[in-house]
Enzyme design. Structure first.
Site, PDB file in Angstrom:
ATOM      1  CG  MET A  92       0.038  -3.429   4.810  1.00 12.33           C
ATOM      2  SD  MET A  92      -1.020  -1.930   4.372  1.00 12.33           S
ATOM      3  CE  MET A  92      -1.869  -2.666   3.082  1.00 12.33           C
ATOM      4  CD  GLU A  93      -4.901  -1.983   5.714  1.00 10.70           C
ATOM      5  OE1 GLU A  93      -4.155  -1.542   6.350  1.00 10.70           O
ATOM      6  OE2 GLU A  93      -5.612  -1.045   4.854  1.00 10.70           O
ATOM      7  CG  ASN A  94      -0.222  -7.106   3.827  1.00 12.63           C
ATOM      8  OD1 ASN A  94      -0.215  -6.194   3.000  1.00 12.63           O
ATOM      9  ND2 ASN A  94       0.619  -7.164   4.830  1.00 12.63           N
ATOM     10  CG  HIS A 150      -7.658  -1.640   7.749  1.00 13.91           C
ATOM     11  ND1 HIS A 150      -8.660  -0.778   7.132  1.00 13.91           N
ATOM     12  CD2 HIS A 150      -6.914  -1.090   8.390  1.00 13.91           C
ATOM     13  CE1 HIS A 150      -8.136   0.247   7.368  1.00 13.91           C
ATOM     14  NE2 HIS A 150      -6.956   0.080   8.078  1.00 13.91           N
ATOM     15  CD  GLU A 177      -3.037   1.232   2.392  1.00  8.99           C
ATOM     16  OE1 GLU A 177      -2.735   0.587   3.285  1.00  8.99           O
ATOM     17  OE2 GLU A 177      -3.961   1.768   2.094  1.00  8.99           O
ATOM     18  CG  HIS A 204      -6.334   0.545  12.676  1.00  5.70           C
ATOM     19  ND1 HIS A 204      -6.607   1.938  12.549  1.00  5.70           N
ATOM     20  CD2 HIS A 204      -5.758   0.387  11.532  1.00  5.70           C
ATOM     21  CE1 HIS A 204      -6.425   2.414  11.447  1.00  5.70           C
ATOM     22  NE2 HIS A 204      -5.883   1.434  10.706  1.00  5.70           N
ATOM     23  CD  GLU A 205      -3.350  -2.679  10.704  1.00  4.43           C
ATOM     24  OE1 GLU A 205      -3.529  -2.939   9.665  1.00  4.43           O
ATOM     25  OE2 GLU A 205      -3.214  -1.349  10.972  1.00  4.43           O
ATOM     26  N   GLY A 219       2.925   1.508  11.257  1.00  6.42           N
ATOM     27  CA  GLY A 219       2.551   0.874  12.405  1.00  6.42           C
ATOM     28  C   GLY A 219       2.393  -0.433  12.172  1.00  6.42           C
TER      29      GLY A 219
HETATM   30 ZN   LIG Z   1      -5.172   1.344   8.792  1.00  5.30          ZN
END
Ligand SMILES: [Zn+2]
Length: 833
Positions: free
Chosen positions: A271-273, A309, A135, A305-306, A269
């Protein structure tokens, strides 16, 4: 839609539907070789196929249909639009086909694309990792692809790696073939339909925890070898969050498994893979016995948070990058909602008040921006990753949720996710879904918050509410601050728990003259509030009766008004004195910041009076709390104690606290919650050997949190020689993921900051070549604190005017404007003391 075509976007004449990716990294040589097969649909007969590709060496492309094979005769590269166009001699017919390309590339050190990360294990052996960060638009650095969120497809990843290493991707492993030459090939299951920026593959010396199965989904924490003892907090928080969101969204988790992977070098911080979330080590691996509550909270919130997502972003995705703000704002809102449910005693919505305030501090500047704006190039979009997207965006969603009601809001989200699963959306799709279920004019209201910058100041005066735009100063030139908003204002009569909701437009609204009213009841509004003196006089004697977030909001708004020159220091102090003996880190943290700025602003000969005030306000709290944990402590008492001790030991110049802090530092007996305060005080004493012991403890830190504390703590020494030594290490010793943060923190130091800014400006081009582009504006983090020397401020302004960044200049402009507001604040404070 009749918009002119965006040259950064690919034509839809050929569309991919499935990728099969084959990658063989060479970790020692820091290179990789690969091949990709892509199932495509040719919609318009053509002799050219354009894909995104950046810094890859591509072979010729072949395209195979049911009856014929085609081979490209030329490849045209465009470095501006980051594309490769394969040219064929014969026309490709309409219909399905398979595109195949081989390629090679370099594992870079810029923390984007397919990149290299390294770590040293407990035995002193250095290991190299190859990992991905795609991203926003960097999958094109790893394999040729249609690298836009709206080209959703499936991915089947195959990694050929040294047999003794581990590898991870979005899906579970379906086959593991020993090649007999010391290598093996791991093949991963085909993913769901999703965007390229969510693909991940990771190779290296990793281990993983045993699976914890939640609602049928196995969760694992994956970590560089030897760090398994730091995974329990993350595993527990992940398990809670996965179940929480399964229930909240009422849609099962869309992946097959959930790996949380700690990466030693990582720009963000996390990454939402999908199914393979990557984290900065300090955001995932934590030792609960030595960490501070804030550090543990950070792990829990980043994880929440992740995981949010996985639905909002991964299952339903913005069609183009202007929608990224909603993706991030929503995940920010959700991280607080989930963590608040996980640990109610942490009072996450109260501490979110701090984050909202940080966003409003930027949003009150004329150089702010609308939350959503048109994005043409990937560079434009990089400027969206800031507090206005995450914290202001999240705060606006919280305000909306509280206005239409939490259950109605949740139902609207469910409706939206169900309707758009596996597809792409525009921001307005969400408003429409929420409008349908709530009956409120959601789109009209939200447009006023999203499409213009700034926020209102809501005033209660003569029994009526009215709004005006809030700003810290007058605009010199253009201002991005809007003129009016549709403001959901919650009002509560003091002593009553009943809240009345108003939607305040341009016309004032009468709310009653006699009562004592709390504006922004519950503290959920994204605005500043102000009371006319008679209305304020009705509530100041009863600050005790406000709820915690209301009290915190009142102090934050007063500090903003003081910094804007609209309130006198003595009036600000009045609200501070009303805080009482509550262990509330949020308002006390704001107070500590205000005192710190006042301390910076005053001349040396004026500071004595301020030091007296610091002791008068914070001293009784120290007398009440002391140094060590007590049986009567609440969950947040340790944070309160840390603020009080840190303030008294630095700007309060309290000798006995300083001596005790140095003592605790030297014998290395520091409670996790007090460590930062003690270190700040110890560094400020400039005793011989302290700097060296910070460096030594940084290098031998047992946990990522310790490492971070000592490294960031290097910025607290008020000594130019030490500061320049630390600055130099940012270019040599420290990881790229940390160095810009350390430089930015050094600049915030009241004594050495300007000297460090000069150092960085002298090495500016080198810094830009060295550090990840996503962290450029972090290099100027300290600029807003240069508030005492107008001549120096002019130098800073001129330099950054002449050295504009391509994607984050707006953040730098905001920092410079805030610096100028600070100069005015300084002049005002010097008159008032
Ligand atoms: Zn995010």
């Amino acid at each position: 839609m009749n918009n002119p075509p965006n040259p950064y976007r690919l034509a839809r004449s050929v569309v991919p539907s499935a990728y099969r990716i084959f990658i063989t990294p060479d970790l020692d040589a820091a290179t990789f070789a690969g091949r990709v097969e892509i199932d495509i649909d040719v919609h318009d007969a053509t002799t050219r196929v354009t894909v995104n590709s950046l810094i890859l060496d591509l072979g010729a492309a072949s395209i195979t249909t049911a009856s014929t094979s085609y081979r490209s005769v030329d490849t045209l590269f465009d470095t501006t639009y980051e594309t490769a166009t394969f040219v064929f001699e014969r026309t490709l017919p309409v219909g399905p086909a398979v595109l195949e390309v081989a390629f090679t590339g370099v594992l870079n050190d810029l923390l984007v694309g397919f990149y290299r990360s390294t770590f040293v294990d407990a035995q002193g052996t250095t290991h190299t990792i190859a990992t991905t960060q795609f991203e926003n638009s960097d999958a094109r650095r790893a394999f040729p692809c249609w690298d836009e969120p709206s080209f959703k497809a499936t991915y089947q990843v195959n990694l050929t790696i040294p047999s003794h290493l581990a590898a991870y991707s979005n899906s579970p492993v379906v086959s593991n073939v020993d090649l007999g030459n010391g290598q093996r090939t791991l093949s991963f299951a085909t993913t769901m339909v999703m965007s390229t920026y969510l693909v991940a593959f990771i190779v290296g010396a990793f281990e993983e925890t045993a699976e914890r199965v939640v609602d049928g989904v196995p969760i694992r924490i994956v970590y560089p070898i030897g760090k398994g003892h730091l995974t329990e907090v993350a595993l527990d928080a992940s398990a809670f969050a996965l179940h929480f969101f399964n229930e909240y969204f009422d849609i099962p988790y869309p992946g097959e498994k959930l790996d949380m992977v700690a990466i030693p070098d990582f720009a963000f911080g996390a990454m939402e893979n999908l199914g393979c979330v990557t984290y900065r080590e300090s955001a995932l691996l934590v030792d609960p016995a030595t960490a501070s509550l804030a550090e543990i909270q950070r792990t829990a919130t980043v994880i929440a948070h992740e995981i949010a997502h996985m639905w909002f972003g991964d299952l339903v995705t913005m069609a183009w990058w202007e929608g990224i703000w909603l993706n991030e704002a929503f995940a920010t809102f959700m991280e607080v909602l989930c963590t608040d449910a996980y640990r109610p005693a942490w009072k996450m919505w109260v501490s979110f008040g701090v984050d909202r305030d940080a966003a409003l501090q930027v949003d009150g500047l004329h150089a702010t921006r609308p939350i959503e704006f048109e994005v043409i190039s990937p560079d434009d979009m990089r400027g969206m990753f800031d507090v206005l997207t995450y914290e202001k965006g999240g705060s606006v969603l919280r305000m909306l949720e509280q206005y239409i009601g939490a259950e109605v809001y949740r139902d609207g989200i469910r409706h939206y996710l169900r309707r758009h699963s596996y597809a792409n959306t525009m921001t307005t799709d969400l408003w429409d879904a929420l409008e349908e279920v709530s009956g409120h004019p959601v789109r009209e209201m939200m447009d006023t918050w999203i499409l213009q910058g700034g926020h209102p100041l809501v005033t209660l005066e003569d029994g009526a509410l009215r709004q005006e735009p809030f700003s810290y100063g007058t605009a010199h030139g253009e201002s991005a601050i809007g003129s009016s908003w549709l403001v959901p204002v919650h009002i509560r009569e003091l002593g009553s728990s009943t809240t009345t909701k108003y939607l305040l437009g341009t016309e004032p609204i009468g709310v009653g003259r006699e009562k004592a009213l709390v504006v922004n009841a519950g503290g959920v509004g994204t605005y500043r509030s102000r009371y006319a003196p008679t209305d304020l006089a009705k509530i100041t004697p009863h600050l005790d009766e406000l709820d915690e977030l209301e009290r915190a909001t009142l102090v934050a708004d007063s500090w903003a008004m003081l910094f804007a020159g609209r309130l006198r220091w003595s009036d600000f102090l009045e609200s501070a004195r009303g805080l009482g003996d509550h262990d509330e880190p949020t308002p006390w943290g704001t107070l500590a910041t205000a005192f710190d700025f006042a301390h910076r602003a005053l001349r040396d000969d004026q500071r004595g009076g301020l030091v007296e005030l610091v002791r008068e306000v914070f001293g009784p709290q120290f007398d009440r709390l002391g140094w060590d944990a007590r049986a009567t402590d609440g969950e947040l008492t340790p944070q309160m104690r840390s603020i009080v001790i840190g303030t008294l030991g630095t700007i309060g110049a309290d000798k006995s606290i300083q001596d005790e802090a140095v003592n605790r530092f030297e014998i290395d007996e520091m409670d996790g919650n007090l460590a930062r305060a003690i270190m700040r005080i110890a560094a400020g004493q400039n005793r011989p050997g302290t700097y060296e012991s910070f460096l030594d403890r940084y290098r031998h830190a047992p946990t990522p949190q310790d490492e971070q504390r000592y490294q960031r703590g290097l910025a607290d020494f008020n000594d130019v020689t030490n500061a320049l030594d630390t600055a130099q290490r940012c270019f040599s010793e420290f990881r790229n993921q940390d160095a810009p943060i350390v430089l930015g923190s050094l600049m915030r130091n009241a004594v050495v900051g300007p000297r460090v800014w000069t150092y960085v400006s002298e090495r500016w081009d080198e810094a830009l070549a060295h550090f990840p582009p996503s962290m450029y504006s972090t290099l100027t983090l300290g600029v807003p604190t240069f508030i005492t020397d107008p001549e120096f401020a002019e130098r800073v302004t001129a330099f950054h005017g002449a050295h504009q960044l391509t994607s984050e200049q707006r953040t730098v402009d905001q920092q410079i404007e805030r610096m100028h507001v600070g100069l005015t604040f300084t002049a005002a404070m010097r008159q008032q003391f």
